[in-house]
Design a protein around this motif. Structure first.
Motif, short mmCIF file in Angstrom:
data_model
loop_
_atom_site.label_atom_id
_atom_site.label_comp_id
_atom_site.label_asym_id
_atom_site.label_seq_id
_atom_site.Cartn_x
_atom_site.Cartn_y
_atom_site.Cartn_z
N LEU A 46 1.14 -1.55 -0.14
CA LEU A 46 -0.05 0.13 -0.04
C LEU A 46 0.66 0.91 0.06
O LEU A 46 0.45 2.20 -0.31
N TRP A 47 1.71 1.02 0.62
CA TRP A 47 3.10 2.25 0.72
C TRP A 47 4.00 2.62 -0.51
O TRP A 47 4.85 3.92 -1.22
N GLY B 230 14.44 4.07 2.16
CA GLY B 230 14.21 5.77 3.62
C GLY B 230 13.53 5.43 4.43
O GLY B 230 12.17 4.65 4.21
N PRO B 231 12.80 6.58 5.22
CA PRO B 231 11.20 5.95 5.46
C PRO B 231 10.38 6.73 4.71
O PRO B 231 10.09 6.62 3.79
N ASN B 232 8.71 6.72 5.59
CA ASN B 232 7.86 6.55 5.16
C ASN B 232 7.39 5.48 4.50
O ASN B 232 6.08 5.36 3.43
N TYR C 119 1.26 10.72 4.34
CA TYR C 119 0.88 11.23 4.90
C TYR C 119 -0.19 10.17 6.00
O TYR C 119 -0.67 10.03 7.41
N CYS C 120 0.79 8.50 6.35
CA CYS C 120 0.14 7.75 6.78
C CYS C 120 1.69 6.73 7.31
O CYS C 120 1.97 6.13 6.73
N LEU D 222 -2.53 12.76 8.98
CA LEU D 222 -3.75 12.01 8.49
C LEU D 222 -4.87 12.09 7.92
O LEU D 222 -5.26 11.88 7.38
N GLU D 223 -5.52 13.52 8.56
CA GLU D 223 -6.92 14.54 8.35
C GLU D 223 -6.41 14.99 6.51
O GLU D 223 -6.90 15.04 5.55
N MET D 224 -4.96 15.30 6.52
CA MET D 224 -4.81 15.61 4.52
C MET D 224 -4.81 14.15 4.08
O MET D 224 -5.08 14.28 2.98
N GLY D 225 -4.27 13.30 4.31
CA GLY D 225 -4.57 12.03 3.84
C GLY D 225 -6.25 11.50 3.32
O GLY D 225 -6.12 11.23 2.29
N LEU D 226 -6.50 11.35 4.59
CA LEU D 226 -8.21 11.66 3.67
C LEU D 226 -8.36 12.69 2.40
O LEU D 226 -9.47 11.81 2.07
#
Lengths: 661, 103
Positions: free
Chosen positions: A232-233, A438-440, A542-543, A552-556
């Motif tokens: 998913l990432w 890397g991160p994320n 965003y996650c 997280l809200e930006m992600g939504l």
């Protein structure tokens, strides 16, 4: 003009299968099984044995579908096999399950994994070393000819000798007993009584990814036996397979999304761990000493052996010591230095990373099977790699044809910066390297991840909907999939026998048909790959590793925006692409579930790989799972204790009451 | 003769599986086994399948394992970035998985 459009309008090549868009087939059954992997196959077989009329639908051809489609080597939790040192109840004391794995599922598997293996044997699978190929091996019981892995004295993890033929054998058995199979049918929607959110589940709809034909399955009970979502990432669009990411492109998360859409309760969806971002090699193809390669001797570039120690730090000098318990230890489980002390088995030195950086051990490392006994060497490069999914042809045959000889050659391990190597449960050189991108970049595979909250009947919070295998929150592993499938099949058949059929709501069917086919009517639009990569970017940003309400809200917001814009303009050139586009709609929805659950968890958790910068407090001590569901457009959040399935009594009492055996 | 075709870039991996035309009988068993429909039946009956979606291959190898002809009628080709090295202990020579060995 986009090339594909040009090609379609000037030199269109005919689709090789008959096109049946809009045609509809309706099928009635007692039990519908969604997903034909190990869990689904066992569910279909046990429900049929209980007298139900069963249909099974899978996105793939069932003969080789599912994570275990190419084969399985380890068959764990065989605590009722004649050699096992610990019976299920004793094992609960010796090795209590971690709170983020489903305790009742663990108990069910300990009671039924061996029964599943015996069932497989009765269908023709080779589970013993009948022809004495491994005679004399320390992992082989001479009387039963069963072979075991890891803690050789415990004898609870079976080495499934003929594991490569697991799915073809299950497929033949389903055919023999008359399970009706719908293959390459992508099930996209659960039907509920009256079309109501939270209502009783009475079947599902799907479409063929070859012909486009629409299917309406009307069933008294449904077993969700789908996989958990992966990648998913990160999505290396041109390198889906091989070592880029674990599991196949079908693993969108259909089960979670369909259940969520119908109003079922989900749990642990916030769990993830740092991922490889597409930097892996083919699974189990590089030199390592864990999992399928457990105990293999590793050497550095100069041939210097990487030391192993027991849980007390005592140096282990021989291979035999690598499979033995530490003084006073009752059981150990693979997982290296990161395991709790009680079950921490023999492992390579914990400070290897520092010693690599200081130059004491030089990269690259190699797996040196030449130093091992013949039975241990063949145990890895033959028995295990020959039975495990994705290794018989991709690893053993490929390496052998290329000239690799385990008696003479040393297989190289990944060359990685130690800081980024290893997944949470396994040490440095394992094939599932983590975080190198890397991160994320995060993943939801290879541990117990989110899914449906189920009770002791393996029933979800919705009437008529059962779950098995990975689809259950906190469940993972092949023998767990088989055991829970077998168990859920009985429960689903019993429910089907006790209740009356209900007709589906035509409005619900018509709306889904319209949604599914819209993508196949456009002559222009976004393709699935670009959408999928775009969705991955949203999850990265965003996650990611550090979450907060704001991001997280930006992600939504981003997900809503993609849904209304790019995804609303996606197009499929054929039924196959339609499957991939619908996969994107599933991925978008599963991302939304994950982000909503991340927003609801106002604490951090190391066990869940979950960090909130605005709520850094460790929430594990609260002893609660967060449960979410969606009812008529509103997200509901509640909490259940870790031992949510213990309210009715001890595992033994609950199993006796609910197992239907 | 020089090449000058009007075609898009090759998909990556280029050729997840390859067929030996002298061995493949075009029975399409692999087409039916493939979980991802990477392979499509060849419009010309009896010819090896068309590798339409190599970028969706999971490299599970079941098309090779289940091929009724066997003996190299189909071969799995790990892409270049997935080819593994090994060292011969006695001589210290380094080898790797190579296409020449795999075709």
């Amino acid at each position: 003009m986009e090339f594909r459009q040009y090609l379609a309008s000037n030199h269109k090549l005919e689709w090789p299968y008959p096109i049946k868009y809009g045609e509809e087939t309706r099928v009635d059954a007692d039990v519908l099984v969604i997903g034909g992997g190990l869990a689904g196959s066992f569910a279909a077989i046990s429900a049929t044995a209980a007298g139900a009329r069963v249909i099974i639908a899978d996105k793939a051809p069932i003969v080789r579908s599912g994570s275990a489609g190419p084969g399985i080597d380890h068959w764990s939790r065989c605590n009722t096999n004649p050699c096992a040192a610990y019976a299920p109840d004793e094992m609960l004391e010796v090795n209590p399950p971690d709170p983020y794995s489903a305790a009742h599922v663990n108990y069910i598997a300990m009671n039924e994994a061996w029964a599943c293996a015996k069932e497989l044997e009765s269908y023709g699978l080779v589970i013993r070393d009948e022809n004495d190929e491994y005679a004399g091996a320390a992992y082989r019981d001479p009387e039963t000819k069963l072979m075991f892995a890891y803690d050789y004295a415990a004898k609870d993890v079976l080495r499934l000798k003929g594991g490569e033929q697991l799915k073809p054998i299950l497929y033949r058995e389903m055919k023999r007993i008359g399970v009706e199979m719908y293959e390459r049918v992508f099930v996209t929607k659960l039907l509920t009584e009256g079309g109501r959110s939270g209502g009783r589940v009475i079947g599902a709809t799907g479409f063929s990814t070859r012909t486009g034909e629409f299917f309406v399955f009307n069933a008294k009970s449904t077993v969700m036996a789908t996989a958990n979502p992966v990648r998913l990432w990160a999505f290396a669009s041109e390198n889906i397979g091989s070592g880029a990411h674990e599991y196949d492109p079908h693993l969108d998360g259909d089960g979670n999304v369909m259940a969520w859409d119908a109003g079922a309760k989900l749990m642990m969806m916030e769990r993830s761990h740092s991922g490889s971002g597409g930097r892996r090699y083919p699974s189990y193809m590089t030199g390592n000493s864990d999992n399928t390669w457990y105990g293999c001797i590793m050497v550095d570039a100069d041939g210097k052996e990487i030391p192993w120690v027991d849980r007390d730090g005592k140096r282990l000098n021989t291979f035999d010591e690598r499979i033995a318990r530490a003084p006073g230890q009752r059981y150990w489980s693979p997982g290296g230095a990161k395991n709790p002390y009680r079950i921490r088995g023999p492992h390579s030195i914990a400070d290897l990373e520092e010693r690599i950086l200081s130059g004491e051990y030089k990269l690259p490392f190699f797996a040196d099977m030449t130093r091992m006994s013949d039975t241990e060497r063949r145990g890895i490069f033959g028995l295990m790699l020959g039975a495990e999914g994705k290794t018989k042809i991709p690893v053993v045959e490929t390496l052998t044809n290329a000239g690799f000889d385990p008696e003479r050659d040393m297989l190289m391990a990944n060359v990685l910066h130690p800081k980024y190597a290893g997944i949470p449960s396994e040490p440095y050189w394992d094939v599932k390297t983590a975080g190198v991108n890397g991160p994320n970049i995060r993943e939801t595979s290879f541990l117990n991840y989110g899914g449906l909250l189920v009770d002791w009947d393996l029933r979800s919070s919705l009437k008529g909907l059962y779950a098995a295998g990975n689809q259950i929150a906190g469940a993972s592993g092949a023998s767990v999939a088989a055991s829970t499938g077998r168990y859920a099949g009985r429960a689903a058949a019993a429910w089907a026998e006790a209740c009356k059929a209900a007709s589906p709501a035509e409005t619900q069917i018509a709306a889904e048909k319209e949604r599914v086919y819209a993508y196949a009517r456009r002559d222009k639009g976004y393709g699935w790959k670009e959408i999928q990569i775009g969705l991955c970017r949203i999850m990265q940003d965003y996650c990611g590793d550090i979450k907060s309400k704001e991001v997280l809200e930006m992600g939504l917001w981003w997900l809503d925006s993609i849904r209304e814009n790019e995804l609303a303009r996606a197009m499929a050139a054929n039924p196959h692409e339609l499957g991939r586009i619908l996969g994107c709609t599933v991925r978008l929805a599963v991302n939304e579930i994950i982000i909503r659950q991340c927003l609801a968890r106002e604490s951090s958790s190391e066990a869940l790989g979950f960090a909130r910068s605005d709520f850094p407090r460790d929430g594990d001590a609260d002893g609660q799972h967060l449960v979410i569901s969606r009812r008529d457009g509103t997200t509901l959040v509640e909490r259940v204790p870790f031992d949510y399935c213990a309210s009715e009594g001890t595992p033994r009492e609950c199993y006796a009451k609910h197992s239907r055996l | 003769m020089y090449n000058a075709y009007f075609v898009p870039n090759p998909a990556t991996p280029n050729e997840c599986v390859s067929f030996d035309e002298s061995k493949c009988v075009g029975c399409n068993h692999c087409v039916e086994t493939c979980r991802c429909d990477v392979l499509m039946p060849n419009p010309e009956k009896g010819s090896p399948p068309i590798v339409l979606y190599p970028d969706e291959c999971w490299f599970c190898g079941t098309c090779v394992a289940d091929c009724p002809v066997g003996g190299g009628a189909i071969t799995l080709n790990h892409p270049i970035n997935q080819r593994i090295c090994w060292k011969r202990k006695e001589t210290g020579e380094i080898f790797r998985v190579k296409y020449e060995y795999m075709k």
